[in-house]
Motif scaffolding. Structure first.
Motif, mmCIF file in Angstrom:
data_model
loop_
_atom_site.group_PDB
_atom_site.id
_atom_site.type_symbol
_atom_site.label_atom_id
_atom_site.label_comp_id
_atom_site.label_asym_id
_atom_site.label_seq_id
_atom_site.Cartn_x
_atom_site.Cartn_y
_atom_site.Cartn_z
ATOM 1 N N SER A 380 53.578 11.786 7.378
ATOM 2 C CA SER A 380 53.864 10.355 7.266
ATOM 3 C C SER A 380 52.679 9.558 6.770
ATOM 4 O O SER A 380 52.792 8.348 6.574
ATOM 5 C CB SER A 380 54.300 9.815 8.628
ATOM 6 O OG SER A 380 53.278 9.995 9.593
ATOM 7 N N ASP A 382 50.194 8.693 8.464
ATOM 8 C CA ASP A 382 49.878 7.720 9.506
ATOM 9 C C ASP A 382 48.423 7.925 9.926
ATOM 10 O O ASP A 382 48.110 8.777 10.753
ATOM 11 C CB ASP A 382 50.825 7.900 10.698
ATOM 12 C CG ASP A 382 50.789 6.723 11.658
ATOM 13 O OD1 ASP A 382 49.683 6.272 11.983
ATOM 14 O OD2 ASP A 382 51.874 6.260 12.066
ATOM 15 N N ALA A 434 55.952 3.675 18.743
ATOM 16 C CA ALA A 434 56.327 3.158 17.428
ATOM 17 C C ALA A 434 55.433 2.016 16.999
ATOM 18 O O ALA A 434 55.125 1.864 15.809
ATOM 19 C CB ALA A 434 57.792 2.709 17.463
ATOM 20 N N LYS A 435 55.006 1.177 17.940
ATOM 21 C CA LYS A 435 54.110 0.074 17.614
ATOM 22 C C LYS A 435 52.734 0.566 17.201
ATOM 23 O O LYS A 435 52.108 0.016 16.286
ATOM 24 C CB LYS A 435 53.989 -0.859 18.824
ATOM 25 C CG LYS A 435 53.130 -2.090 18.559
ATOM 26 C CD LYS A 435 53.099 -2.996 19.769
ATOM 27 C CE LYS A 435 52.224 -4.230 19.502
ATOM 28 N NZ LYS A 435 52.183 -5.134 20.697
ATOM 29 N N PRO A 438 53.468 3.287 13.438
ATOM 30 C CA PRO A 438 54.744 2.924 12.795
ATOM 31 C C PRO A 438 55.156 3.873 11.674
ATOM 32 O O PRO A 438 56.351 4.141 11.512
ATOM 33 C CB PRO A 438 54.464 1.516 12.248
ATOM 34 C CG PRO A 438 52.970 1.422 12.141
ATOM 35 C CD PRO A 438 52.441 2.254 13.260
ATOM 36 N N ARG A 439 54.208 4.390 10.899
ATOM 37 C CA ARG A 439 54.586 5.271 9.786
ATOM 38 C C ARG A 439 55.177 6.584 10.304
ATOM 39 O O ARG A 439 56.162 7.087 9.759
ATOM 40 C CB ARG A 439 53.376 5.538 8.895
ATOM 41 C CG ARG A 439 52.852 4.311 8.167
ATOM 42 C CD ARG A 439 51.648 4.662 7.308
ATOM 43 N NE ARG A 439 52.031 5.507 6.188
ATOM 44 C CZ ARG A 439 52.334 5.050 4.975
ATOM 45 N NH1 ARG A 439 52.304 3.743 4.724
ATOM 46 N NH2 ARG A 439 52.668 5.869 4.008
ATOM 47 N N ALA A 442 58.610 5.934 11.758
ATOM 48 C CA ALA A 442 59.556 5.591 10.693
ATOM 49 C C ALA A 442 60.025 6.839 9.967
ATOM 50 O O ALA A 442 61.202 6.943 9.579
ATOM 51 C CB ALA A 442 58.908 4.620 9.705
ATOM 52 N N LEU A 443 59.152 7.805 9.786
ATOM 53 C CA LEU A 443 59.540 9.037 9.100
ATOM 54 C C LEU A 443 60.585 9.798 9.900
ATOM 55 O O LEU A 443 61.594 10.257 9.355
ATOM 56 C CB LEU A 443 58.311 9.911 8.857
ATOM 57 C CG LEU A 443 58.555 11.185 8.046
ATOM 58 C CD1 LEU A 443 57.364 11.490 7.148
ATOM 59 C CD2 LEU A 443 58.827 12.392 8.939
ATOM 60 N N GLU A 445 62.624 8.588 12.137
ATOM 61 C CA GLU A 445 63.866 7.816 12.168
ATOM 62 C C GLU A 445 64.620 7.927 10.850
ATOM 63 O O GLU A 445 65.856 8.037 10.836
ATOM 64 C CB GLU A 445 63.554 6.342 12.481
ATOM 65 C CG GLU A 445 63.128 6.093 13.915
ATOM 66 C CD GLU A 445 64.189 6.519 14.912
ATOM 67 O OE1 GLU A 445 65.385 6.225 14.687
ATOM 68 O OE2 GLU A 445 63.831 7.170 15.912
ATOM 69 N N THR A 446 63.901 7.892 9.738
ATOM 70 C CA THR A 446 64.550 8.032 8.439
ATOM 71 C C THR A 446 65.229 9.389 8.313
ATOM 72 O O THR A 446 66.352 9.501 7.802
ATOM 73 C CB THR A 446 63.518 7.859 7.303
ATOM 74 O OG1 THR A 446 62.947 6.547 7.389
ATOM 75 C CG2 THR A 446 64.158 8.040 5.941
ATOM 76 N N ARG A 449 68.425 9.347 10.423
ATOM 77 C CA ARG A 449 69.530 8.614 9.801
ATOM 78 C C ARG A 449 70.147 9.422 8.665
ATOM 79 O O ARG A 449 71.365 9.403 8.457
ATOM 80 C CB ARG A 449 69.031 7.263 9.265
ATOM 81 C CG ARG A 449 68.427 6.310 10.269
ATOM 82 C CD ARG A 449 69.433 5.792 11.285
ATOM 83 N NE ARG A 449 69.586 6.699 12.428
ATOM 84 C CZ ARG A 449 68.707 6.788 13.423
ATOM 85 N NH1 ARG A 449 67.604 6.054 13.431
ATOM 86 N NH2 ARG A 449 68.924 7.615 14.423
ATOM 87 N N ARG A 504 65.837 15.280 12.209
ATOM 88 C CA ARG A 504 64.614 14.617 12.671
ATOM 89 C C ARG A 504 63.524 15.654 12.920
ATOM 90 O O ARG A 504 62.371 15.490 12.520
ATOM 91 C CB ARG A 504 64.913 13.847 13.966
ATOM 92 C CG ARG A 504 63.688 13.249 14.638
ATOM 93 C CD ARG A 504 64.044 12.803 16.053
ATOM 94 N NE ARG A 504 65.022 11.730 16.063
ATOM 95 C CZ ARG A 504 64.730 10.429 16.017
ATOM 96 N NH1 ARG A 504 63.450 10.056 15.960
ATOM 97 N NH2 ARG A 504 65.667 9.525 16.044
#
Length: 611
Positions: A380, A382, A434-435, A438-439, A442-443, A445-446, A449, A504
């Motif tokens: 990610s 991050d 997550a805070k 975040p990167r 987000a990876l 979660e993407t 989805r 995921r």
């Protein structure tokens, strides 16, 4: 890096100039084709009797060619039995599976072709060389065999009957060319080449580890079993400690004739004494309070030891002081390995003390700390998450950054992010994670989805997840019917979430498997480069036989852990090689991104001492 992979990060060239394709002909010989970098025949074909093939391979290894063959698991054990190790190979079966599925090659002729023999799982014979089976006996003999049903015109120099018998070899060449074309036309040829090289190197390592075996002391194993279970008894009879525990279980539930190995009988007995159980799983039993629980949990643990690694297992799997697991590279869809029999990937702590180095040798055991979270940070990009693990335990670094209060909290939250846990302690902590990162979040979660939509996701180097099957798609479609019920919609949402949890984790676990393959390949390469000759005094003294009797070599692999059996004098050198290989693997996958892949490395006499 020179032998195992091309130099640089996810490089863009095929390593090695000489490619030799070895394939069975129709008349019981080996056809060897010299290929150029495009997969084209570069000279006359050579046909060899099977007994001459190992000697030919040995002679060619001076130039370190890249061997191209259908299946390392079928061919390489026969070379190992002849005392021959190869430097490099391209496993067409394993590479086909990757390219057939990868999202990076879906426009290729290979991916769009009708299913063929390359798409069918291959059952191999690990003991073939010991049972008198020849190289050709390891291939099917019908028209759709490993000899191939897809053929091309024979090369110059092979005509008439020879051309007919060699047709299968050119069919194998055609598959190799399809693979090269698929990679060349992809959006990320460098990454795919690295992945195929790593997968093929893993196949060589798997065959070598099975052949060399894990050093194992049956006298120590027997003593460990006796201590845990009681003296050895005949098959079908419970050892003393198990029988005593069975008696305590019967007394606690008031069932003198209860067989605790019978799950239905045990469930009825537990429910009869008022325990509301839905299974006899240990995690569920631990939540209950009753006099039967402690002896039952202990019984289950020891019964598992007896069935999985007891005396019968020892008699079956330990041969001449070695455990020879049958590794299956790519046996899991994420690229992780599996095993066939023996349970090599699930050796319990109770028997690890039986893994003992030979006299004058040591075991160097290394495992990667928090591998999957570090992979997630790099995937990610991050930098905050990578910084939390710079030079330290990643979970401790997360605590030090004030994200959560304890290391356990950090671990629970991170596992929730990678595996999709949204309730309980993990669900409470995820927003804080997550805070802070975040990167990374987000990876995942993407990816989740995408899975919920039935889409595929792809690892760092190009292995893609399978798409859900027809039943899954039908369930999703039914939820959108005008007449769909609430139950239909709940079922569809549940299945979608399940598949999202799979995707995921797929990108993280799959990319971690790629890092581990690169790590092992680098370790293997550097171990083989250790000096001999004038430096022979560093090697095992007075040793004879195969290279595995003289030189350091990999003997065990478990997802994020490797073990090398080495002459004691080279143990420090081996430790350095293992650490250096971890750094190199990280650069191959992620370039200069500042993520550390920390290792815990121990040089020990027994595997139990490393834990």
């Amino acid at each position: 890096m020179t032998d195992a992979f091309p130099a640089g990060t996810v490089p863009n060239r095929q390593n090695g100039q000489v490619h030799l394709l070895a394939s069975r002909t129709g008349n019981g010989e080996i056809l060897v084709l010299s290929l150029d970098a495009e997969g084209n025949v570069a000279g006359p074909a050579l046909r060899l009797p099977s007994h001459e093939f190992p000697g030919y391979v040995l002679g060619q290894e001076r130039d370190r060619p890249r061997w191209v063959w259908e299946d390392t698991a079928r061919i390489y054990p026969l070379l190992l039995a002849a005392g021959i190790r190869v430097h490099r190979a391209h496993d067409l079966r394993l590479c086909h599976a990757i390219l057939r599925q990868s999202s990076l090659t879906q426009a290729s002729a290979l991916a769009r072709a009708e299913p063929s023999r390359w798409d069918r799982a291959v059952a191999f014979e690990p003991a073939a060389s010991a049972s008198g089976v020849t190289l050709f006996d390891l291939f099917d003999s019908d028209g759709d065999s490993a000899a191939g049903s897809d053929t091309e015109t024979a090369a110059d120099g092979v005509t008439g009957r020879d051309a007919g018998s060699a047709a299968a070899g050119f069919g194998t060449q055609a598959e190799y060319r399809r693979q090269l074309d698929a990679v060349r036309a992809s959006a990320e040829p460098g990454r795919l080449r690295l992945l195929l090289a790593a997968e093929s190197a893993g196949a060589l390592i798997a065959a070598e580890m099975q052949f060399a075996g894990l050093p194992w002391r049956t006298d120590v194993h027997d003593a460990l079993l006796t201590r845990e279970l009681g003296p050895r008894v005949a098959p079908g009879i419970r050892p003393e400690r198990l029988e005593n525990l069975a008696r305590r279980i019967r007394d606690a539930v008031g069932e003198p004739g209860l067989n605790p190995d019978s799950q239905p009988d045990l469930m009825r007995a537990l429910q009869k004494v008022g325990l509301k159980v839905t299974s006899t799983r240990a995690w569920e039993l631990k939540e209950l309070t009753h006099p039967v629980i402690d002896p039952l949990l202990e019984y289950k643990k020891l019964a598992r030891l007896l069935s999985a690694n007891g005396w019968y297992w020892m008699d079956t799997w330990i041969v001449d002081g070695r455990f020879h697991p049958e590794y299956i590279p790519g046996g899991v869809v994420t690229g992780r390995w599996a095993t066939r029999g023996g349970g090599a990937l699930q050796l319990p702590k109770q028997v690890r003390g039986a893994v003992v180095a030979d006299a004058g040798w040591k075991l160097v055991v290394a495992d990667a700390a928090q591998l999957e979270p570090r992979i997630l940070a790099a995937l990610s990009a991050d930098t905050a998450m990578a910084q939390a693990g710079r030079g330290t335990d990643l979970y401790a670094g997360i605590v030090a950054g004030g994200v959560v209060e304890t290391r356990d909290h950090a671990k629970v939250a991170m596992l929730g992010a990678m595996y999709g846990a949204t309730s309980g302690e993990s669900g409470r902590l995820l927003p804080r994670l997550a805070k802070a990162f975040p990167r990374a979040l987000a990876l995942t979660e993407t990816a989740a989805r995408a899975g919920e939509r039935g889409e595929s996701v792809t690892t760092r180097l190009g292995r893609s997840s399978p798409r859900p099957g027809e039943r899954w798609l039908a369930t999703q479609a039914k939820a959108y019917d005008p007449g769909a019920t609430d139950a239909d919609e709940r079922r569809a949402r549940s299945q979608a979430r399940d598949w999202g949890r799979f995707t995921r984790n797929f990108i993280v676990q799959g990319s971690a498997a790629e890092w581990a393959l690169c790590w092992m390949a680098e370790v293997r390469r550097e171990l083989r480069m250790l000096p001999q000759g004038a430096q022979g005094s560093q090697w095992a003294q007075g040793a004879s036989g195969s290279e595995f009797d003289r030189a350091p070599h990999l003997v065990f692999f478990l997802h994020d852990e490797v073990m090398v059996h080495t002459p004691a004098a080279l143990a420090d050198t081996v430790e350095e090689i293992i650490r250096r290989a971890a750094d190199t693997a990280g650069r191959h996958l992620f370039g200069d991104f500042p993520v550390d892949f920390l290792l815990t490395v121990a040089t020990v006499d027994s595997y139990a001492q490393a834990k």
